[in-house]
Design a protein around this motif. Sequence first.
Motif, PDB file in Angstrom:
ATOM      1  N   SER A  40     100.558  23.156   7.921  1.00 53.20           N
ATOM      2  CA  SER A  40     100.462  22.123   6.890  1.00 53.20           C
ATOM      3  C   SER A  40     101.736  22.062   6.051  1.00 53.20           C
ATOM      4  O   SER A  40     102.248  20.969   5.761  1.00 53.20           O
ATOM      5  CB  SER A  40      99.248  22.395   5.994  1.00 53.20           C
ATOM      6  N   ARG A  41     102.265  23.216   5.666  1.00 54.87           N
ATOM      7  CA  ARG A  41     103.501  23.220   4.872  1.00 54.87           C
ATOM      8  C   ARG A  41     104.665  22.644   5.673  1.00 54.87           C
ATOM      9  O   ARG A  41     105.474  21.876   5.136  1.00 54.87           O
ATOM     10  CB  ARG A  41     103.821  24.643   4.408  1.00 54.87           C
ATOM     11  N   LEU A  42     104.739  23.002   6.958  1.00 53.31           N
ATOM     12  CA  LEU A  42     105.814  22.472   7.797  1.00 53.31           C
ATOM     13  C   LEU A  42     105.669  20.960   7.951  1.00 53.31           C
ATOM     14  O   LEU A  42     106.654  20.215   7.857  1.00 53.31           O
ATOM     15  CB  LEU A  42     105.801  23.150   9.164  1.00 53.31           C
ATOM     16  N   GLY A  43     104.436  20.493   8.188  1.00 53.79           N
ATOM     17  CA  GLY A  43     104.212  19.053   8.303  1.00 53.79           C
ATOM     18  C   GLY A  43     104.585  18.325   7.031  1.00 53.79           C
ATOM     19  O   GLY A  43     105.200  17.254   7.069  1.00 53.79           O
ATOM     20  N   GLY A  44     104.242  18.906   5.876  1.00 54.75           N
ATOM     21  CA  GLY A  44     104.606  18.293   4.604  1.00 54.75           C
ATOM     22  C   GLY A  44     106.109  18.231   4.411  1.00 54.75           C
ATOM     23  O   GLY A  44     106.647  17.220   3.944  1.00 54.75           O
ATOM     24  N   TRP A  45     106.799  19.315   4.787  1.00 59.83           N
ATOM     25  CA  TRP A  45     108.261  19.335   4.654  1.00 59.83           C
ATOM     26  C   TRP A  45     108.903  18.276   5.547  1.00 59.83           C
ATOM     27  O   TRP A  45     109.798  17.542   5.118  1.00 59.83           O
ATOM     28  CB  TRP A  45     108.802  20.726   5.016  1.00 59.83           C
ATOM     29  N   GLY A  47     107.510  15.555   6.641  1.00 58.73           N
ATOM     30  CA  GLY A  47     107.157  14.240   6.117  1.00 58.73           C
ATOM     31  C   GLY A  47     108.040  13.820   4.967  1.00 58.73           C
ATOM     32  O   GLY A  47     108.606  12.719   4.961  1.00 58.73           O
ATOM     33  N   ARG A  48     108.183  14.696   3.965  1.00 61.52           N
ATOM     34  CA  ARG A  48     108.955  14.301   2.784  1.00 61.52           C
ATOM     35  C   ARG A  48     110.459  14.323   3.025  1.00 61.52           C
ATOM     36  O   ARG A  48     111.220  13.704   2.260  1.00 61.52           O
ATOM     37  CB  ARG A  48     108.586  15.180   1.593  1.00 61.52           C
ATOM     38  N   THR A  49     110.906  15.018   4.078  1.00 59.34           N
ATOM     39  CA  THR A  49     112.327  15.048   4.403  1.00 59.34           C
ATOM     40  C   THR A  49     112.750  13.824   5.204  1.00 59.34           C
ATOM     41  O   THR A  49     113.801  13.237   4.965  1.00 59.34           O
ATOM     42  CB  THR A  49     112.672  16.329   5.196  1.00 59.34           C
ATOM     43  N   GLY A  82     105.650  12.112  -2.279  1.00 54.88           N
ATOM     44  CA  GLY A  82     104.364  12.793  -2.176  1.00 54.88           C
ATOM     45  C   GLY A  82     103.485  12.216  -1.079  1.00 54.88           C
ATOM     46  O   GLY A  82     102.768  12.954  -0.390  1.00 54.88           O
ATOM     47  N   MET A  83     103.544  10.876  -0.920  1.00 57.60           N
ATOM     48  CA  MET A  83     102.776  10.246   0.158  1.00 57.60           C
ATOM     49  C   MET A  83     103.221  10.766   1.508  1.00 57.60           C
ATOM     50  O   MET A  83     102.387  11.092   2.378  1.00 57.60           O
ATOM     51  CB  MET A  83     102.951   8.733   0.100  1.00 57.60           C
ATOM     52  N   TRP A  84     104.545  10.848   1.726  1.00 59.70           N
ATOM     53  CA  TRP A  84     105.039  11.336   3.010  1.00 59.70           C
ATOM     54  C   TRP A  84     104.681  12.803   3.213  1.00 59.70           C
ATOM     55  O   TRP A  84     104.388  13.230   4.335  1.00 59.70           O
ATOM     56  CB  TRP A  84     106.555  11.133   3.104  1.00 59.70           C
ATOM     57  N   ASP A  85     104.704  13.586   2.142  1.00 52.67           N
ATOM     58  CA  ASP A  85     104.279  14.981   2.245  1.00 52.67           C
ATOM     59  C   ASP A  85     102.831  15.056   2.714  1.00 52.67           C
ATOM     60  O   ASP A  85     102.497  15.809   3.632  1.00 52.67           O
ATOM     61  CB  ASP A  85     104.436  15.667   0.883  1.00 52.67           C
ATOM     62  N   ASN A  86     101.954  14.258   2.098  1.00 51.81           N
ATOM     63  CA  ASN A  86     100.542  14.275   2.477  1.00 51.81           C
ATOM     64  C   ASN A  86     100.346  13.804   3.914  1.00 51.81           C
ATOM     65  O   ASN A  86      99.574  14.396   4.677  1.00 51.81           O
ATOM     66  CB  ASN A  86      99.730  13.390   1.525  1.00 51.81           C
ATOM     67  N   LEU A  87     101.072  12.737   4.297  1.00 50.43           N
ATOM     68  CA  LEU A  87     100.926  12.211   5.657  1.00 50.43           C
ATOM     69  C   LEU A  87     101.393  13.232   6.686  1.00 50.43           C
ATOM     70  O   LEU A  87     100.754  13.419   7.735  1.00 50.43           O
ATOM     71  CB  LEU A  87     101.719  10.909   5.791  1.00 50.43           C
ATOM     72  N   GLY A  88     102.510  13.914   6.414  1.00 47.47           N
ATOM     73  CA  GLY A  88     102.968  14.957   7.326  1.00 47.47           C
ATOM     74  C   GLY A  88     101.953  16.078   7.442  1.00 47.47           C
ATOM     75  O   GLY A  88     101.715  16.618   8.538  1.00 47.47           O
ATOM     76  N   ARG A  89     101.330  16.436   6.340  1.00 48.16           N
ATOM     77  CA  ARG A  89     100.307  17.476   6.361  1.00 48.16           C
ATOM     78  C   ARG A  89      99.088  17.038   7.180  1.00 48.16           C
ATOM     79  O   ARG A  89      98.525  17.820   7.956  1.00 48.16           O
ATOM     80  CB  ARG A  89      99.881  17.828   4.935  1.00 48.16           C
ATOM     81  N   VAL A  90      98.671  15.785   6.987  1.00 50.09           N
ATOM     82  CA  VAL A  90      97.504  15.288   7.740  1.00 50.09           C
ATOM     83  C   VAL A  90      97.751  15.404   9.238  1.00 50.09           C
ATOM     84  O   VAL A  90      96.887  15.864   9.997  1.00 50.09           O
ATOM     85  CB  VAL A  90      97.191  13.829   7.348  1.00 50.09           C
TER      86      VAL A  90
END
Length: 296
Positions: A40-45, A47-49, A82-90
């Motif tokens: 989840s942390r990797l997906g969030g990173w 996404g927001r990157t 934050g949206m991209w972080d959440n989407l990457g986590r999903v």
Amino acid sequence: MARRTETARWLRRHVGYPLEAIPLLTIHTLFRLLPLDVASRLGGWLGRTIGPRLAASRKARRNLERALPELTPERRESILVGMWDNLGRVFAEYPHLDEIWRRTEVVGADIVRGLAAAKTPALFFSAHIGNWELNLMGATRNGLPVTAVYRRPNNPAASRMIDRSRSVIGSKLVPKGRDGAKEVLATLRNRGAVCMLVDQKMNDGIPVPFFGRDAMTAPAIAQLAYRYDCAVVPAVVERVEGTRFRLTISPPLELGGTGDKEADVRSVMSHINGMIEDWVRARPEQWLWLHRRWPD
């Protein structure tokens, strides 16, 4: 011209889609092998990157300007990230849905169990907030089988990947379209439950206020509720922190009725859009601002 179009479609299906699928499946496999929190942390990173640099972010920025003009540009940009972080986590959490469910606080589970015991036809509605897949699990894990309508990805490999991940949910998934509509009607006629995400634009919908501006809104949930005497049940998932969630299931809406079918449907959809707006305002970083929600 027709032959060129057919050739382009063939290349897209047999060359383009497989090439798209290779990195997608590789990343999905990596997420499946990693522990949930790490994935989840990797997906969030990721996404927001990557996300804020994509062309799709132009649409999200425009939506934020229209919906939340009172915010500073800096605050709107932080919501976008934050949206991209959440989407990457999903995306990263898809292979871990069972474990995520064990980390989800459920408010209102008794409402679901009551509907299941009474065999009341029910329409659950939600939005693309938090990890929205947990909405379905809130029903199935509390004894209520549910039919869910979804848009199948264009890429067949991506579609199969997501379907495999969703198999742990236990719901019946039907794609949008004529066949899916038949399944929905059959479910409600048999006094079953249906779940819909109702926060996307529908070109042939009805204009209903959303963040102070008319948004083309699918009226199906209200139309079906009146036709089959369904309970209309709000459900929303919030990411509380990291990989911990809260699913809130609220009591069924009071539909009422004036006898004017068109006015009644519009009234219900206005109420639903108002609830979704409240959810989004409470957690703006967790809503999917990428949809073309308002007319250009």
